[in-house]
Scaffold this motif. Structure first.
Motif, PDB file in Angstrom:
ATOM      1  N   ASP A 197       1.249   6.835   0.476  1.00  0.00           N
ATOM      2  CA  ASP A 197       0.071   6.228  -0.003  1.00  0.00           C
ATOM      3  C   ASP A 197       0.140   5.940  -1.189  1.00  0.00           C
ATOM      4  N   LYS A 198      -0.045   4.608  -1.965  1.00  0.00           N
ATOM      5  CA  LYS A 198       0.037   4.454  -3.416  1.00  0.00           C
ATOM      6  C   LYS A 198      -1.047   5.012  -4.214  1.00  0.00           C
ATOM      7  N   LYS A 199      -2.104   4.916  -3.427  1.00  0.00           N
ATOM      8  CA  LYS A 199      -3.629   5.489  -3.980  1.00  0.00           C
ATOM      9  C   LYS A 199      -3.734   6.703  -3.816  1.00  0.00           C
ATOM     10  N   THR A 200      -3.552   7.228  -2.524  1.00  0.00           N
ATOM     11  CA  THR A 200      -4.027   8.944  -2.573  1.00  0.00           C
ATOM     12  C   THR A 200      -2.850   9.769  -2.957  1.00  0.00           C
ATOM     13  N   LYS A 201      -1.642   9.188  -2.741  1.00  0.00           N
ATOM     14  CA  LYS A 201      -0.235   9.951  -2.815  1.00  0.00           C
ATOM     15  C   LYS A 201      -0.083  10.819  -1.607  1.00  0.00           C
ATOM     16  N   ASN A 247       0.935  -1.209   0.177  1.00  0.00           N
ATOM     17  CA  ASN A 247       0.115  -0.100   0.062  1.00  0.00           C
ATOM     18  C   ASN A 247       0.874   1.349  -0.062  1.00  0.00           C
ATOM     19  N   PHE A 248       2.029   1.228   0.232  1.00  0.00           N
ATOM     20  CA  PHE A 248       2.822   2.283   0.447  1.00  0.00           C
ATOM     21  C   PHE A 248       4.018   2.165  -0.346  1.00  0.00           C
TER      22      PHE A 248
END
Length: 108
Positions: free
Chosen positions: A89-93, A66-67
């Motif tokens: 965070d890989k999704k939200t940056k 996730n990170f």
């Protein structure tokens, strides 16, 4: 086997191998961009927190599931070494940092 069947098999195998090669190259490029983004965002967060402008950054090649992860080291005013751990965070940056002060790391 007929010649046309053998020829089709060879062409098919060649196509599969060429697509696999370009997918791997594309994936390598994507990971390089990911690593650059982690380093850039982490440096910005640590600079904002500390005022240090020059960092040595070690970025985990792939991070966790996730990170994106990095360790940053730099010198604050007076030559005091500072170290930060950073997670993006890989999704939200979104980026979070920890550390900074020389006494902020406990060896256990």
């Amino acid at each position: 086997m007929s010649k046309s069947l053998v020829r089709a098999a060879v062409i098919g195998a060649s196509l599969v191998l060429s697509f696999a090669g370009s997918a791997a190259a594309s994936s390598d490029d994507a990971w390089m961009e990911f690593q650059k983004e982690v380093a850039t965002r982490c440096k910005a967060a640590a600079t904002k927190d500390s005022g240090v402008k020059t960092w040595t950054v070690a970025v985990s090649a792939f991070g966790s599931q996730n990170f994106g992860m990095a360790i940053l080291t730099g010198k604050a005013q007076g030559g005091v070494s500072v170290k930060y751990a950073c997670a993006m965070d890989k999704k939200t940056k979104a980026v979070e940092i920890a550390g900074g002060e020389p006494s902020g790391w406990a060896a256990r």
